[in-house]
Design a protein around this motif. Structure first.
Motif, mmCIF file in Angstrom:
data_model
loop_
_atom_site.group_PDB
_atom_site.id
_atom_site.type_symbol
_atom_site.label_atom_id
_atom_site.label_comp_id
_atom_site.label_asym_id
_atom_site.label_seq_id
_atom_site.Cartn_x
_atom_site.Cartn_y
_atom_site.Cartn_z
ATOM 1 N N GLU A 35 0.798 -0.949 -0.476
ATOM 2 C CA GLU A 35 -0.052 -0.001 0.201
ATOM 3 C C GLU A 35 0.743 1.318 0.192
ATOM 4 N N SER A 36 2.034 1.104 0.401
ATOM 5 C CA SER A 36 2.994 2.324 0.979
ATOM 6 C C SER A 36 3.967 2.113 -0.667
ATOM 7 N N ASN A 37 4.182 1.796 -1.581
ATOM 8 C CA ASN A 37 4.500 1.339 -2.951
ATOM 9 C C ASN A 37 5.770 1.370 -2.292
ATOM 10 N N THR A 38 5.549 0.548 -1.633
ATOM 11 C CA THR A 38 7.217 -0.632 -1.037
ATOM 12 C C THR A 38 7.672 -2.138 -1.869
ATOM 13 N N PRO A 39 8.487 -1.500 -2.550
ATOM 14 C CA PRO A 39 8.674 -3.032 -3.154
ATOM 15 C C PRO A 39 9.190 -4.783 -2.270
ATOM 16 N N LYS A 40 7.825 -5.769 -2.365
ATOM 17 C CA LYS A 40 8.474 -7.055 -1.618
ATOM 18 C C LYS A 40 8.684 -7.888 -2.289
#
Length: 338
Positions: A279-284
Protein backbone atom coordinates in the motif's frame (compact mmCIF):
# COMPACT_ATOMS: atom_id res chain seq x y z
CA UNK A 1 8.30 -30.90 -54.00
CA UNK A 2 10.19 -28.19 -52.17
CA UNK A 3 12.13 -30.11 -49.54
CA UNK A 4 14.10 -27.19 -48.11
CA UNK A 5 11.18 -25.46 -46.27
CA UNK A 6 9.96 -28.81 -44.89
CA UNK A 7 13.45 -29.73 -43.73
CA UNK A 8 13.83 -26.32 -42.07
CA UNK A 9 10.60 -26.85 -40.12
CA UNK A 10 11.73 -30.30 -38.97
CA UNK A 11 15.07 -28.95 -37.80
CA UNK A 12 13.33 -26.09 -35.95
CA UNK A 13 11.04 -28.52 -34.11
CA UNK A 14 14.02 -30.66 -33.12
CA UNK A 15 15.94 -27.63 -31.89
CA UNK A 16 13.01 -26.43 -29.74
CA UNK A 17 12.32 -29.83 -28.21
CA UNK A 18 13.76 -30.05 -24.66
CA UNK A 19 16.50 -32.56 -24.05
CA UNK A 20 15.36 -35.89 -22.56
CA UNK A 21 12.02 -35.47 -24.39
CA UNK A 22 11.16 -39.12 -23.75
CA UNK A 23 11.06 -38.24 -20.04
CA UNK A 24 9.02 -35.06 -20.47
CA UNK A 25 5.46 -33.86 -19.90
CA UNK A 26 4.26 -30.53 -21.23
CA UNK A 27 1.17 -29.29 -19.39
CA UNK A 28 -0.79 -26.58 -21.20
CA UNK A 29 -3.52 -26.16 -18.56
CA UNK A 30 -3.62 -26.34 -14.78
CA UNK A 31 -7.10 -25.08 -14.06
CA UNK A 32 -8.68 -27.47 -11.55
CA UNK A 33 -9.06 -24.96 -8.70
CA UNK A 34 -10.25 -25.87 -5.18
CA UNK A 35 -10.76 -22.86 -2.90
CA UNK A 36 -10.15 -23.50 0.83
CA UNK A 37 -10.18 -19.86 1.97
CA UNK A 38 -13.06 -20.48 4.40
CA UNK A 39 -11.79 -23.90 5.50
CA UNK A 40 -8.53 -22.84 7.18
CA UNK A 41 -8.36 -23.39 10.95
CA UNK A 42 -6.14 -20.88 12.73
CA UNK A 43 -3.82 -22.01 15.54
CA UNK A 44 -3.83 -20.09 18.82
CA UNK A 45 -0.16 -19.56 19.75
CA UNK A 46 -0.87 -18.40 23.32
CA UNK A 47 0.58 -14.91 22.76
CA UNK A 48 3.85 -16.26 21.26
CA UNK A 49 4.84 -13.81 18.54
CA UNK A 50 6.65 -15.33 15.57
CA UNK A 51 8.73 -13.81 12.80
CA UNK A 52 8.63 -15.32 9.32
CA UNK A 53 9.08 -19.04 9.92
CA UNK A 54 9.56 -22.35 8.17
CA UNK A 55 7.64 -25.43 9.32
CA UNK A 56 8.88 -28.99 9.78
CA UNK A 57 7.53 -32.21 11.29
CA UNK A 58 9.42 -34.76 13.37
CA UNK A 59 7.53 -37.59 15.08
CA UNK A 60 4.61 -36.00 16.93
CA UNK A 61 6.14 -32.53 16.89
CA UNK A 62 5.73 -29.42 14.77
CA UNK A 63 9.00 -27.52 14.55
CA UNK A 64 8.76 -23.81 13.80
CA UNK A 65 12.02 -22.11 12.82
CA UNK A 66 12.09 -18.31 12.65
CA UNK A 67 14.06 -17.01 9.70
CA UNK A 68 13.29 -13.41 10.66
CA UNK A 69 13.45 -13.66 14.40
CA UNK A 70 11.29 -11.86 16.95
CA UNK A 71 12.56 -14.02 19.82
CA UNK A 72 15.91 -14.73 21.48
CA UNK A 73 15.36 -18.45 20.74
CA UNK A 74 14.42 -19.15 17.15
CA UNK A 75 13.32 -22.82 17.09
CA UNK A 76 9.95 -23.59 18.71
CA UNK A 77 8.48 -27.06 19.37
CA UNK A 78 4.73 -27.75 19.41
CA UNK A 79 2.65 -30.90 19.68
CA UNK A 80 1.58 -31.40 16.07
CA UNK A 81 -1.76 -32.98 17.06
CA UNK A 82 -2.94 -30.35 19.56
CA UNK A 83 -0.60 -27.46 18.67
CA UNK A 84 0.22 -27.06 22.36
CA UNK A 85 3.51 -25.24 22.90
CA UNK A 86 6.29 -27.41 24.41
CA UNK A 87 9.63 -25.61 24.38
CA UNK A 88 12.05 -23.39 22.44
CA UNK A 89 15.72 -23.74 21.59
CA UNK A 90 18.34 -22.27 19.27
CA UNK A 91 19.71 -19.27 21.13
CA UNK A 92 20.63 -16.28 18.99
CA UNK A 93 24.14 -14.98 19.55
CA UNK A 94 27.79 -15.43 18.70
CA UNK A 95 28.83 -17.49 21.71
CA UNK A 96 29.58 -21.24 21.71
CA UNK A 97 26.53 -23.21 20.54
CA UNK A 98 24.61 -20.04 19.73
CA UNK A 99 23.24 -19.23 16.27
CA UNK A 100 24.34 -16.04 14.57
CA UNK A 101 22.40 -16.38 11.27
CA UNK A 102 20.00 -19.30 10.92
CA UNK A 103 19.30 -21.04 7.62
CA UNK A 104 16.67 -23.59 6.64
CA UNK A 105 16.55 -26.61 8.96
CA UNK A 106 16.93 -30.21 7.82
CA UNK A 107 15.43 -33.21 9.60
CA UNK A 108 16.98 -36.63 10.17
CA UNK A 109 13.77 -38.54 10.88
CA UNK A 110 15.38 -41.90 11.64
CA UNK A 111 17.80 -40.62 14.28
CA UNK A 112 15.50 -37.78 15.41
CA UNK A 113 18.02 -35.02 14.82
CA UNK A 114 17.44 -31.43 13.71
CA UNK A 115 20.33 -30.03 11.67
CA UNK A 116 20.53 -26.25 11.93
CA UNK A 117 22.72 -24.28 9.51
CA UNK A 118 24.38 -21.15 10.84
CA UNK A 119 25.46 -19.15 7.79
CA UNK A 120 27.28 -16.64 9.97
CA UNK A 121 29.58 -19.24 11.52
CA UNK A 122 29.44 -21.50 8.40
CA UNK A 123 28.54 -24.61 10.37
CA UNK A 124 25.73 -27.16 10.68
CA UNK A 125 24.69 -27.55 14.32
CA UNK A 126 23.34 -30.90 15.51
CA UNK A 127 20.22 -30.69 17.73
CA UNK A 128 19.09 -34.16 18.94
CA UNK A 129 15.37 -34.02 19.68
CA UNK A 130 15.74 -35.79 23.05
CA UNK A 131 18.33 -33.23 24.17
CA UNK A 132 16.00 -30.36 23.32
CA UNK A 133 13.05 -31.90 25.17
CA UNK A 134 15.04 -32.91 28.27
CA UNK A 135 17.17 -29.79 28.67
CA UNK A 136 15.52 -26.35 28.42
CA UNK A 137 18.99 -24.75 28.31
CA UNK A 138 20.42 -27.06 25.63
CA UNK A 139 23.22 -25.68 23.47
CA UNK A 140 24.71 -27.88 20.72
CA UNK A 141 28.35 -28.91 20.91
CA UNK A 142 28.44 -31.14 17.82
CA UNK A 143 28.66 -29.49 14.42
CA UNK A 144 29.91 -29.87 10.87
CA UNK A 145 31.86 -27.20 9.03
CA UNK A 146 30.05 -25.99 5.90
CA UNK A 147 32.08 -26.00 2.69
CA UNK A 148 31.95 -22.32 1.59
CA UNK A 149 32.49 -23.32 -2.06
CA UNK A 150 29.50 -25.73 -2.14
CA UNK A 151 27.35 -25.84 0.97
CA UNK A 152 24.25 -27.94 1.48
CA UNK A 153 20.85 -26.87 2.79
CA UNK A 154 17.35 -28.37 2.94
CA UNK A 155 18.53 -31.99 2.90
CA UNK A 156 17.23 -35.46 3.79
CA UNK A 157 19.12 -38.63 4.68
CA UNK A 158 19.52 -41.68 2.44
CA UNK A 159 21.23 -43.66 5.22
CA UNK A 160 23.28 -43.12 8.39
CA UNK A 161 25.99 -41.16 6.61
CA UNK A 162 24.67 -39.81 3.29
CA UNK A 163 22.21 -36.95 2.74
CA UNK A 164 20.89 -35.37 -0.46
CA UNK A 165 19.85 -31.77 -0.70
CA UNK A 166 20.09 -28.38 -2.32
CA UNK A 167 23.60 -27.04 -2.76
CA UNK A 168 24.61 -23.38 -3.00
CA UNK A 169 27.67 -22.66 -5.13
CA UNK A 170 28.89 -19.04 -4.87
CA UNK A 171 30.20 -17.75 -8.21
CA UNK A 172 31.22 -14.28 -6.99
CA UNK A 173 30.69 -12.03 -3.97
CA UNK A 174 27.03 -11.50 -4.91
CA UNK A 175 26.13 -14.30 -7.37
CA UNK A 176 25.58 -18.02 -6.96
CA UNK A 177 24.21 -21.11 -8.59
CA UNK A 178 22.31 -24.11 -7.26
CA UNK A 179 22.78 -27.86 -7.74
CA UNK A 180 21.69 -31.13 -6.21
CA UNK A 181 24.44 -32.26 -3.83
CA UNK A 182 25.38 -35.22 -1.66
CA UNK A 183 26.76 -34.76 1.85
CA UNK A 184 28.78 -37.43 3.66
CA UNK A 185 28.46 -36.55 7.37
CA UNK A 186 31.19 -39.04 8.36
CA UNK A 187 34.03 -37.39 6.44
CA UNK A 188 32.19 -34.07 5.91
CA UNK A 189 32.49 -33.94 2.12
CA UNK A 190 30.00 -32.38 -0.28
CA UNK A 191 29.79 -33.11 -4.00
CA UNK A 192 27.37 -32.51 -6.87
CA UNK A 193 24.97 -35.33 -7.58
CA UNK A 194 22.56 -36.59 -10.20
CA UNK A 195 20.77 -35.18 -13.22
CA UNK A 196 20.84 -31.44 -13.80
CA UNK A 197 18.77 -29.46 -16.28
CA UNK A 198 21.66 -27.50 -17.77
CA UNK A 199 19.71 -25.40 -20.28
CA UNK A 200 19.15 -22.55 -17.81
CA UNK A 201 21.33 -19.48 -17.34
CA UNK A 202 20.49 -19.32 -13.64
CA UNK A 203 19.45 -22.38 -11.66
CA UNK A 204 17.11 -21.63 -8.76
CA UNK A 205 15.00 -24.38 -7.23
CA UNK A 206 13.41 -25.86 -4.11
CA UNK A 207 14.12 -29.45 -3.08
CA UNK A 208 12.23 -32.32 -1.45
CA UNK A 209 13.08 -36.01 -1.08
CA UNK A 210 11.16 -39.17 -0.20
CA UNK A 211 13.21 -42.21 0.72
CA UNK A 212 10.16 -44.51 0.76
CA UNK A 213 9.09 -43.37 -2.74
CA UNK A 214 12.64 -43.47 -4.15
CA UNK A 215 12.63 -39.98 -5.57
CA UNK A 216 13.57 -36.40 -5.12
CA UNK A 217 11.92 -33.37 -6.69
CA UNK A 218 13.22 -29.98 -7.77
CA UNK A 219 10.69 -27.20 -8.38
CA UNK A 220 12.28 -24.27 -10.13
CA UNK A 221 11.77 -20.71 -9.00
CA UNK A 222 12.70 -18.84 -12.18
CA UNK A 223 11.09 -21.11 -14.82
CA UNK A 224 7.92 -23.21 -15.00
CA UNK A 225 9.66 -26.55 -14.54
CA UNK A 226 9.62 -29.53 -12.16
CA UNK A 227 12.32 -32.21 -12.32
CA UNK A 228 11.70 -35.63 -10.74
CA UNK A 229 14.61 -38.03 -10.18
CA UNK A 230 15.19 -41.34 -8.42
CA UNK A 231 17.58 -41.57 -5.49
CA UNK A 232 20.36 -42.76 -7.78
CA UNK A 233 20.16 -39.37 -9.48
CA UNK A 234 18.52 -40.63 -12.69
CA UNK A 235 15.89 -38.50 -14.40
CA UNK A 236 12.32 -39.78 -14.09
CA UNK A 237 10.44 -36.83 -15.56
CA UNK A 238 10.78 -33.20 -16.61
CA UNK A 239 7.41 -31.47 -16.16
CA UNK A 240 7.09 -28.31 -18.28
CA UNK A 241 4.26 -25.97 -17.27
CA UNK A 242 2.08 -23.64 -19.37
CA UNK A 243 4.55 -20.77 -18.95
CA UNK A 244 7.65 -22.73 -19.95
CA UNK A 245 9.78 -20.81 -22.42
CA UNK A 246 7.80 -17.56 -22.22
CA UNK A 247 9.57 -14.26 -21.73
CA UNK A 248 8.23 -12.01 -18.98
CA UNK A 249 8.84 -8.36 -18.10
CA UNK A 250 9.22 -7.91 -15.23
CA UNK A 251 10.63 -11.30 -14.33
CA UNK A 252 8.19 -13.86 -12.96
CA UNK A 253 8.50 -16.34 -10.10
CA UNK A 254 7.05 -19.81 -10.30
CA UNK A 255 7.55 -22.42 -7.58
CA UNK A 256 8.54 -21.62 -3.99
CA UNK A 257 8.49 -24.73 -1.80
CA UNK A 258 7.71 -28.41 -2.34
CA UNK A 259 6.81 -31.51 -0.30
CA UNK A 260 6.38 -35.20 -1.21
CA UNK A 261 3.65 -37.35 0.36
CA UNK A 262 2.77 -41.02 -0.16
CA UNK A 263 0.69 -40.11 -3.21
CA UNK A 264 1.51 -36.54 -4.22
CA UNK A 265 4.06 -33.90 -5.03
CA UNK A 266 2.72 -30.65 -3.55
CA UNK A 267 4.33 -27.38 -4.63
CA UNK A 268 3.63 -23.75 -3.73
CA UNK A 269 3.09 -21.78 -6.93
CA UNK A 270 3.27 -18.07 -7.74
CA UNK A 271 3.20 -17.85 -11.54
CA UNK A 272 3.34 -14.07 -11.41
CA UNK A 273 5.69 -11.12 -10.98
CA UNK A 274 8.64 -11.63 -8.66
CA UNK A 275 8.26 -8.22 -7.05
CA UNK A 276 5.00 -6.63 -5.92
CA UNK A 277 4.25 -3.32 -4.19
CA UNK A 278 2.37 -2.85 -0.93
CA UNK A 279 0.00 0.00 0.00
CA UNK A 280 2.94 2.36 0.63
CA UNK A 281 4.45 1.48 -2.78
CA UNK A 282 7.29 -0.45 -1.11
CA UNK A 283 8.61 -3.33 -3.25
CA UNK A 284 8.42 -6.79 -1.72
CA UNK A 285 9.05 -10.32 -2.91
CA UNK A 286 5.89 -12.05 -4.10
CA UNK A 287 4.55 -14.92 -1.95
CA UNK A 288 2.30 -17.72 -3.28
CA UNK A 289 -1.30 -18.33 -2.26
CA UNK A 290 -1.67 -21.54 -4.28
CA UNK A 291 -0.54 -25.14 -3.72
CA UNK A 292 -0.38 -27.35 -6.80
CA UNK A 293 -0.90 -31.10 -6.52
CA UNK A 294 0.78 -33.59 -8.87
CA UNK A 295 0.99 -37.37 -8.68
CA UNK A 296 4.40 -38.94 -8.13
CA UNK A 297 5.00 -39.12 -11.90
CA UNK A 298 4.36 -35.39 -12.31
CA UNK A 299 0.83 -35.53 -13.72
CA UNK A 300 -1.18 -32.47 -12.67
CA UNK A 301 -4.18 -33.10 -10.40
CA UNK A 302 -5.47 -29.87 -8.85
CA UNK A 303 -4.62 -26.45 -7.46
CA UNK A 304 -5.63 -25.41 -3.95
CA UNK A 305 -6.23 -21.68 -3.49
CA UNK A 306 -5.73 -20.68 0.16
CA UNK A 307 -6.55 -16.99 -0.24
CA UNK A 308 -3.54 -16.14 1.98
CA UNK A 309 0.18 -15.78 1.42
CA UNK A 310 1.90 -19.12 2.19
CA UNK A 311 5.42 -18.43 3.43
CA UNK A 312 6.01 -22.14 4.16
CA UNK A 313 4.05 -25.37 4.61
CA UNK A 314 4.39 -28.99 5.68
CA UNK A 315 2.23 -32.08 5.24
CA UNK A 316 0.86 -33.88 8.31
CA UNK A 317 -0.01 -37.26 6.77
CA UNK A 318 -1.14 -38.74 10.07
CA UNK A 319 -3.84 -36.08 10.50
CA UNK A 320 -4.43 -35.71 6.75
CA UNK A 321 -3.81 -31.96 6.68
CA UNK A 322 -1.59 -29.22 5.34
CA UNK A 323 -0.08 -26.89 7.94
CA UNK A 324 0.92 -23.44 6.68
CA UNK A 325 2.74 -20.40 7.94
CA UNK A 326 0.90 -17.43 6.47
CA UNK A 327 2.46 -14.04 5.93
CA UNK A 328 -0.75 -12.02 6.05
CA UNK A 329 -2.79 -13.42 8.97
CA UNK A 330 -2.93 -12.26 12.57
CA UNK A 331 -2.47 -15.90 13.66
CA UNK A 332 0.20 -16.97 11.15
CA UNK A 333 -0.10 -20.76 11.58
CA UNK A 334 -3.19 -22.45 10.18
CA UNK A 335 -4.19 -25.75 8.61
CA UNK A 336 -6.75 -27.31 6.31
CA UNK A 337 -7.71 -30.87 5.45
CA UNK A 338 -6.25 -32.69 2.48
Amino acid sequence: MKLLPILSIILLVIACTPKDADNAITQTERDEIVNVTDKITEVDLDSLMLGMSHLHLLDSFLIVAENKALNSEVIHIFNKNTFNYITSTGVLGRGPGEISRIGNLSIDEQRKIIWVPDHGKEVLFKFPLDSILNNPSFLPTEKLKLDPSLFITNFSFLNDSIALGLGIEPTSNNTFNMATVKLNVVNNTTEKFGFEFNELEKIRFNFAMSKSKNRYVKCFRNVDLITICDLEGNLIRNVFGPNWGKKFKPRHSFFSGVEITDTNIIAAYIGDESIVFDESNTPKGNIPTKLMFFDLEGNYQKTIETGSKVWSFCIDNENNRVICFFNDRLNPIGYFSL
